[in-house]
Design a protein around this motif. Sequence first.
Motif, mmCIF file in Angstrom:
data_model
loop_
_atom_site.group_PDB
_atom_site.id
_atom_site.type_symbol
_atom_site.label_atom_id
_atom_site.label_comp_id
_atom_site.label_asym_id
_atom_site.label_seq_id
_atom_site.Cartn_x
_atom_site.Cartn_y
_atom_site.Cartn_z
ATOM 1 N N LEU A 1 -46.974 9.198 -43.027
ATOM 2 C CA LEU A 1 -47.408 10.451 -43.641
ATOM 3 C C LEU A 1 -48.854 10.336 -44.121
ATOM 4 O O LEU A 1 -49.685 11.216 -43.859
ATOM 5 N N ALA A 2 -49.157 9.235 -44.794
ATOM 6 C CA ALA A 2 -50.510 9.041 -45.319
ATOM 7 C C ALA A 2 -51.523 9.008 -44.161
ATOM 8 O O ALA A 2 -52.599 9.600 -44.247
ATOM 9 N N ARG A 3 -51.147 8.338 -43.083
ATOM 10 C CA ARG A 3 -52.065 8.248 -41.940
ATOM 11 C C ARG A 3 -52.338 9.642 -41.358
ATOM 12 O O ARG A 3 -53.488 9.979 -41.058
ATOM 13 N N LEU A 4 -51.302 10.453 -41.212
ATOM 14 C CA LEU A 4 -51.484 11.786 -40.640
ATOM 15 C C LEU A 4 -52.248 12.704 -41.598
ATOM 16 O O LEU A 4 -53.052 13.528 -41.171
ATOM 17 N N VAL A 5 -51.980 12.547 -42.895
ATOM 18 C CA VAL A 5 -52.666 13.390 -43.870
ATOM 19 C C VAL A 5 -54.172 13.135 -43.819
ATOM 20 O O VAL A 5 -54.977 14.057 -43.934
ATOM 21 N N LYS A 6 -54.558 11.902 -43.582
ATOM 22 C CA LYS A 6 -55.994 11.606 -43.412
ATOM 23 C C LYS A 6 -56.579 12.420 -42.263
ATOM 24 O O LYS A 6 -57.774 12.686 -42.220
ATOM 25 N N GLN A 7 -55.726 12.772 -41.319
ATOM 26 C CA GLN A 7 -56.163 13.571 -40.174
ATOM 27 C C GLN A 7 -55.889 15.056 -40.371
ATOM 28 O O GLN A 7 -55.869 15.828 -39.417
ATOM 29 N N GLY A 8 -55.620 15.442 -41.623
ATOM 30 C CA GLY A 8 -55.479 16.864 -41.938
ATOM 31 C C GLY A 8 -54.136 17.479 -41.584
ATOM 32 O O GLY A 8 -53.990 18.700 -41.559
ATOM 33 N N THR A 9 -53.152 16.638 -41.308
ATOM 34 C CA THR A 9 -51.862 17.148 -40.840
ATOM 35 C C THR A 9 -50.725 16.462 -41.605
ATOM 36 O O THR A 9 -50.859 15.307 -41.994
ATOM 37 N N ALA A 10 -49.620 17.170 -41.793
ATOM 38 C CA ALA A 10 -48.478 16.538 -42.461
ATOM 39 C C ALA A 10 -47.178 17.001 -41.828
ATOM 40 O O ALA A 10 -47.143 18.048 -41.195
ATOM 41 N N PHE A 11 -46.147 16.213 -41.999
ATOM 42 C CA PHE A 11 -44.805 16.704 -41.686
ATOM 43 C C PHE A 11 -44.080 16.893 -43.003
ATOM 44 O O PHE A 11 -44.467 16.323 -44.025
ATOM 45 N N HIS A 12 -43.052 17.729 -42.975
ATOM 46 C CA HIS A 12 -42.370 18.105 -44.208
ATOM 47 C C HIS A 12 -40.909 18.348 -43.865
ATOM 48 O O HIS A 12 -40.595 19.271 -43.129
ATOM 49 N N HIS A 13 -40.038 17.489 -44.337
ATOM 50 C CA HIS A 13 -38.604 17.700 -44.100
ATOM 51 C C HIS A 13 -37.794 17.023 -45.203
ATOM 52 O O HIS A 13 -38.344 16.317 -46.049
ATOM 53 N N ALA A 14 -36.486 17.236 -45.164
ATOM 54 C CA ALA A 14 -35.626 16.794 -46.263
ATOM 55 C C ALA A 14 -35.492 15.275 -46.349
ATOM 56 O O ALA A 14 -34.948 14.758 -47.314
#
Length: 743
Positions: A307-320
Amino acid sequence: MKIEDLQIPDSVKQVIVDSGINELYPPQVEAIRSGALEERNLVLASPTASGKTLIAELCTLKHILERDGKALYLTPLRALASEKYQEFRKYTGIKKRSGRRIRVGISTGDYDRSDPWLGRYDVIITTNEKADSLLRHRARWMNDISLVVADEVHLLNDGDRGPTLEVVLARLMQVNPDAQLLALSATVRNAVEAAEWLKAESITTDWRPVVLKEGVFLHDEAQFKDGGALKIQKPTENPTVNLALHIIKSGGQALIFASTRRNSVSLAKKTALSVVTVLSKPMKRALSRIASRILATGERTRISELLARLVKQGTAFHHAGLGGGHRRIIEEAFREGKIKVICATPTLAFGVNLPARMVVIHDYRRYESGYGYYPIPILEYKQMAGRAGRPKYDKIGEALLIAKTADEQDYLMESYVLSEPERIWSKLGVERVLRAHVLSTIAADFAHTEQGIYEFFGKTFYAHQYDPRAIKGIITKILKFLYEEKMIGVSGGSLFATKFGRRISELYIDPVSAVVIRDALLSRAPKRTDISFLHMIAHTPDMFPKLRPYSREMDDLELFVDEHREEFTIEVPDEWSDRITYEEFLGEAKVAWVLDAWIEETTEDKTIEKFHVQPGDLYRLISTARWLLYASHELVRLLNSKDLQPHLSELTARVEKGVKAELLPLVRLERVGRVRARVLHNAGLKTIADLKRAPVDKLVGLPLIGTKLAKKIKEQVGGFVRADDWKKLKKDEAAKQKALTEY
Ligand SMILES: Nc1ncnc2c1ncn2[C@@H]1O[C@H](COP(=O)(O)OP(=O)(O)OP(=O)(O)O)[C@@H](O)[C@H]1O
Ligand SMILES: [Mg+2]
């Protein structure tokens, strides 16, 4: 209609105008004209972000300030309750006629309480489940409620959450027949029917503050409902990624809905590769800081790292599967415009308020084991699409379904974009669901005769939609069960709850769970261990989430079952004669196995690797387990098997904290979780007395313990830090920080 023209106290007008609202939206005007402020019951069905909450706020303040009333605000989720709590907080400066300021309360926690302190508040925000449990405890202040707001009432249609909402509303109508009822809903086809049930008027509108353009996307072109079209560039092969890029380049953000957790993650990975190419340097720096916050929140796992790696690229996933802390960070960063794309499962569409300029519905099919693939309901599509367009920021919002062929494009246009949402149907008429409600009707003194029970359930939405006789047969069967299990008794023609029955109702567990627990506690298992109790609660119908064993872990799981065969309080079902029961048993054994690993201090990351259980699921599992163990502990008192109490208390505490028994004294300290407690213990600091004796610099020398925390620990154990020592420590730390930033 202007705020200043409303028949509400000036102090309220002031707060609303200060928050930037001067004029009512059309659906709000309609609600006012229909008598919202004159105590009329209303069902307000309108799209996402059309301002339903403000109507609830106006009604609430009218009740508090002009009628000395009290409001109960019902929401389906804890996250929504805290969102509403924040919104109501802005009124706490206003004084009531008595001279006291308005008080806003929130209560979503423990179900085994009547929370009398809530009586002090003027607005009480709760979840539907909490309200149900408060009614079972007959909280006195419930009688003073003069306004009930029920949010997201279309969830009456939801198999899991609908029945509770339905029973709570029926009970409140019974307890407070004069209270005003305000039901807020997404647009549904039969809002009128729900309104008839609630003796309310219904208002349905399609008005939205931001124009919503719905359409279907094929290859590189979107066709909209209004006839318009939009062709975009095709930098990659993936239409969803291209749409995201298109919207970011024009300064917007995208919310992408995928059908499963796994798809949401793989879409996020794909999208991130493109999104990162269009980010500015300052934006990347801001995202980097968010990524660090993600890593510093909770235990570090492969999921938080990804998640942290993707957030650095401006993107996130979000699930339960994500922990609540991580979800909140992502939501906040998206609202601030830093994260550009969220790839989410549909649960996001039903949760907190999180609009985006563009919504992409990547899959319109859903997979469920046992059913296979099926197309999602229109109501669900509309909820997702309705997230498009941010009020105050966007003029229009776009929502697109993705088609692969022209044929599919026609189908999607016809079946979703141009279709009206379905009718909502009560889901109350199921034995499993009704059991607890029938018991609580008797136990909390809502009815004392069979006739009285039929009458109560005759006033539900179910009875309104179907023939009440349909439910009668099920209730009769349930009464027989409750009687046979000694939860209710009969005396002189009237029904009463036994001590056992009353306690079950208060503990908020399924009567069948109580039977499972009782039988397990009274059984003479050859060996009674942690596994016995953990399996006992896993065997109850209240255990959630259910876990399904993976084929690769089957061998290990069967080994685990074999090793603990003597400890289970029921017999292990025979694999060959009853396959289904055996597989269910393996699922329960897996729950016990995971919980046992948790209290043996297995890390979250290892839990993901070994059991495929993600942090979000683990937290839910822990919280259900805690509840059921607490309930078991309470039932032990009634069942004369008090010798089991110490074991159950210890196990409950261990499940709550995820530690071996030896760490229990340490994790009681504030800010010391299981990881830090283990660090202290390994350093020989095993008791409170050890900590009291230890010099503060010994604490600071340990991993994960800084000066502030060391001081906090010392204060809690009754030790103190000498002023000189403290000064020196601060200096050392400053030097260390400086060194760290320099290298
Ligand atoms: N009259 C108004 N003028 C300007 N903004 C408003 C007005 N009424 C409400 N808003 C704002 O609109 C936003 C959405 O409102 P709200 O959360 O009440 O939507 P909702 O109808 O409950 O939607 P949902 O179905 O998603 O829950 C809020 O930020 C609120 O402050
Ligand atoms: Mg709302």
